[in-house]
Design a protein around this motif. Sequence first.
Motif, short mmCIF file in Angstrom:
data_model
loop_
_atom_site.label_atom_id
_atom_site.label_comp_id
_atom_site.label_asym_id
_atom_site.label_seq_id
_atom_site.Cartn_x
_atom_site.Cartn_y
_atom_site.Cartn_z
N ALA A 165 0.83 -1.21 0.00
CA ALA A 165 0.00 0.00 0.00
C ALA A 165 0.86 1.25 0.00
O ALA A 165 0.50 2.27 -0.63
CB ALA A 165 -0.93 0.00 1.22
N LEU A 166 2.00 1.22 0.67
CA LEU A 166 2.90 2.37 0.68
C LEU A 166 3.45 2.64 -0.70
O LEU A 166 3.52 3.79 -1.16
CB LEU A 166 4.06 2.12 1.65
CG LEU A 166 3.75 2.13 3.15
CD1 LEU A 166 5.02 1.78 3.92
CD2 LEU A 166 3.22 3.48 3.58
N LYS A 167 3.85 1.59 -1.40
CA LYS A 167 4.40 1.75 -2.74
C LYS A 167 3.35 2.28 -3.72
O LYS A 167 3.66 3.11 -4.58
CB LYS A 167 4.97 0.43 -3.23
CG LYS A 167 6.24 0.01 -2.52
CD LYS A 167 6.75 -1.34 -3.02
CE LYS A 167 8.08 -1.70 -2.37
NZ LYS A 167 8.57 -3.03 -2.79
N ALA A 168 2.13 1.81 -3.56
CA ALA A 168 1.06 2.27 -4.44
C ALA A 168 0.66 3.71 -4.12
O ALA A 168 0.37 4.50 -5.03
CB ALA A 168 -0.15 1.35 -4.33
N GLY A 169 0.64 4.06 -2.84
CA GLY A 169 0.19 5.39 -2.43
C GLY A 169 1.20 6.48 -2.65
O GLY A 169 0.84 7.66 -2.79
N ASN A 170 2.49 6.13 -2.65
CA ASN A 170 3.54 7.13 -2.84
C ASN A 170 4.67 6.50 -3.65
O ASN A 170 5.70 6.10 -3.11
CB ASN A 170 4.06 7.61 -1.48
CG ASN A 170 4.93 8.85 -1.61
OD1 ASN A 170 5.05 9.45 -2.68
ND2 ASN A 170 5.55 9.25 -0.51
#
Length: 363
Positions: free
Chosen positions: A179-184
């Motif tokens: 989710a971190l990679k997708a969000g930022n």
Amino acid sequence: ASENGLSPVRIFREQLLLERLHSVNRYSYYLYRLFDPSIPWDEKQNYLLDYEEDYAPYKVRLWSLLAPERYRCLYDNKLVFNRFFGSLGFPLAKVYGVYDPVHGLTTDGGNLRDAPNLRDWLRASGVQEFVFKPVEGTQGHNVLVFTGRAADDPDKLLAINGDVYDAERLIASTNDDAALKAGNPGADTRSYLIEQRIRQHPELRGLVGEVLCCIRVQTIVTLEGVPKIIAAVLKLQPNSVGVDHLIHGAIGAWVDLDSGTLGKGRTRAHLDYISTIPGANRPFVGFQVPCWPEVRDLAVRAAAAFPWVRSVGWDIAVSEGGPVLVEGNERWSTSLIQMPAPHGLMTGEFKALYEALSEGERS
């Protein structure tokens, strides 16, 4: 359609006209309830567009105009943000250290690079409550709020949602970074800030509970170089998830800029307005945000501290001791502000700023 006594055909026709004449896409039309007949036709053109994709080209261009890429690190990296604004005397949470498998350190110079390091720090520091969050995180992903230690084992941490963590489980949680990679995109997902837990003002606790609920204060620096507030929304999180983002179930309630009182709210779950806290049936419309003049002053001073970024969404918490600057969002959410707003943002000084920056980009 049934809510407003309108035919579906009329709504569909209006949406097509707005899209053809003013590029108002279908997603924005329904998200911002532009089918409401009380909104004049001219005002329906004043909403900043939104898209289901987090990094739709329209959003990226808007952010890039208002916050040039070369300045992003000041807001995107939470440690840099804390150090810069802290050096200027702004009220912020105390940083205890940064966990990182290569570079991790506590503020007193101890290593913080693995589970044994973290366990040693927990034992030596005596810190009972803290927040563990990605240094370059977004949208509240992977944020954990700890409220104390287990009574039967001081090496175990109690999260605000009731879960129990030890040092090994906490470090293992950092591996779940999709989710971190997708969000930022492009963010360093290995580094986590360990900082003081801010306790919410008693009046806000009485309204919504223990989860820290920030006011998103949207500022601009006008063409004349004057910092101004153009909108504010209080995020109300009735669930014990530890974060106040709307994608995690929070409500965004409009804040009257003059009085600091709350208007109606919206969630991402449906298109209806909300006026009570779900599950508690406590009304929030008319609630007075504590310390509102101080919140306004803090937002304006923060915007003036780095005026080369022309628009920022500030997350400001009202703690037991007053307002605290939590984050500055240079890639701010248009929908968080506009969903509960009585009007769109593309008006007045914001519109003048956007058009001037767009013209400068073309020249």
